[in-house]
Design a protein around this motif. Structure first.
Motif, PDB file in Angstrom:
ATOM      1  N   LYS A  12      -2.354   4.574   2.971  1.00 59.00           N
ATOM      2  CA  LYS A  12      -0.938   4.735   2.369  1.00 59.00           C
ATOM      3  C   LYS A  12       0.024   5.423   3.169  1.00 59.00           C
ATOM      4  CE  LYS A  12      -2.779   3.921  -2.070  1.00 59.00           C
ATOM      5  NZ  LYS A  12      -2.731   2.523  -2.086  1.00 59.00           N
ATOM      6  N   ASN A  63       3.449   3.904   4.709  1.00 60.97           N
ATOM      7  CA  ASN A  63       4.827   4.763   4.437  1.00 60.97           C
ATOM      8  C   ASN A  63       5.638   4.696   5.778  1.00 60.97           C
ATOM      9  OD1 ASN A  63       4.275   4.789   1.821  1.00 60.97           O
ATOM     10  ND2 ASN A  63       3.543   7.162   1.926  1.00 60.97           N
ATOM     11  N   ASP A 112      -3.495   9.648   0.997  1.00 66.14           N
ATOM     12  CA  ASP A 112      -4.437   8.477   1.682  1.00 66.14           C
ATOM     13  C   ASP A 112      -3.953   8.072   2.851  1.00 66.14           C
ATOM     14  OD1 ASP A 112      -4.985   5.417   1.879  1.00 66.14           O
ATOM     15  OD2 ASP A 112      -6.679   6.603   1.078  1.00 66.14           O
ATOM     16  N   THR A 172       0.720   9.991  -2.671  1.00 66.00           N
ATOM     17  CA  THR A 172      -0.740   9.834  -2.362  1.00 66.00           C
ATOM     18  C   THR A 172      -0.842  10.220  -0.732  1.00 66.00           C
ATOM     19  OG1 THR A 172      -1.151   8.426  -4.170  1.00 66.00           O
ATOM     20  CG2 THR A 172      -2.941   8.701  -2.320  1.00 66.00           C
ATOM     21  N   GLN A 206       0.861  -1.200  -0.030  1.00 64.76           N
ATOM     22  CA  GLN A 206       0.038  -0.031   0.015  1.00 64.76           C
ATOM     23  C   GLN A 206       0.872   1.626   0.043  1.00 64.76           C
ATOM     24  OE1 GLN A 206      -3.452  -0.592  -0.280  1.00 64.76           O
ATOM     25  NE2 GLN A 206      -2.407  -2.458  -0.713  1.00 64.76           N
ATOM     26  N   ARG A 207       2.215   1.126   0.133  1.00 64.12           N
ATOM     27  CA  ARG A 207       3.051   2.536   0.008  1.00 64.12           C
ATOM     28  C   ARG A 207       2.984   3.082  -1.207  1.00 64.12           C
ATOM     29  NH1 ARG A 207       8.617   0.985   0.910  1.00 64.12           N
ATOM     30  NH2 ARG A 207       9.017   3.213   1.226  1.00 64.12           N
ATOM     31  N   ASP A 208       2.917   4.650  -0.965  1.00 66.45           N
ATOM     32  CA  ASP A 208       2.969   5.480  -2.296  1.00 66.45           C
ATOM     33  C   ASP A 208       3.145   6.797  -1.381  1.00 66.45           C
ATOM     34  OD1 ASP A 208       2.174   7.182  -4.128  1.00 66.45           O
ATOM     35  OD2 ASP A 208       0.257   6.399  -4.547  1.00 66.45           O
TER      36      ASP A 208
END
Length: 73
Positions: A22, A26, A19, A17, A12-14
């Protein structure tokens, strides 16, 4: 075999974004003590309540947990 919550969370890392799930992913990436092999809600919840100062609300963990369970069906 069921993957651990951490393994799922890392998908789900980004960094772009904003969110909440996310962002949680992170931040968990940098948490050296995160229970990386666990797939137990209670132990993860307890860990985050005591050590997850990067988690703004436990509601974010609850949302991530629901997504994790749905992905494992």
């Amino acid at each position: 075999m069921r993957r651990s919550f951490y393994q799922w969370l890392m998908t789900q890392r980004d960094p772009v974004t904003h969110d909440e799930v996310k962002q949680f992913a992170n931040n968990a990436f940098y948490d050296q003590a995160f229970p990386k092999q666990s797939d137990d809600f209670d132990s993860l919840s307890r860990y985050l309540e005591e050590n997850g100062n990067y988690l703004l609300s436990m509601d974010i963990f609850d949302a991530a947990w629901r997504l994790y369970l749905a992905s494992e069906e």
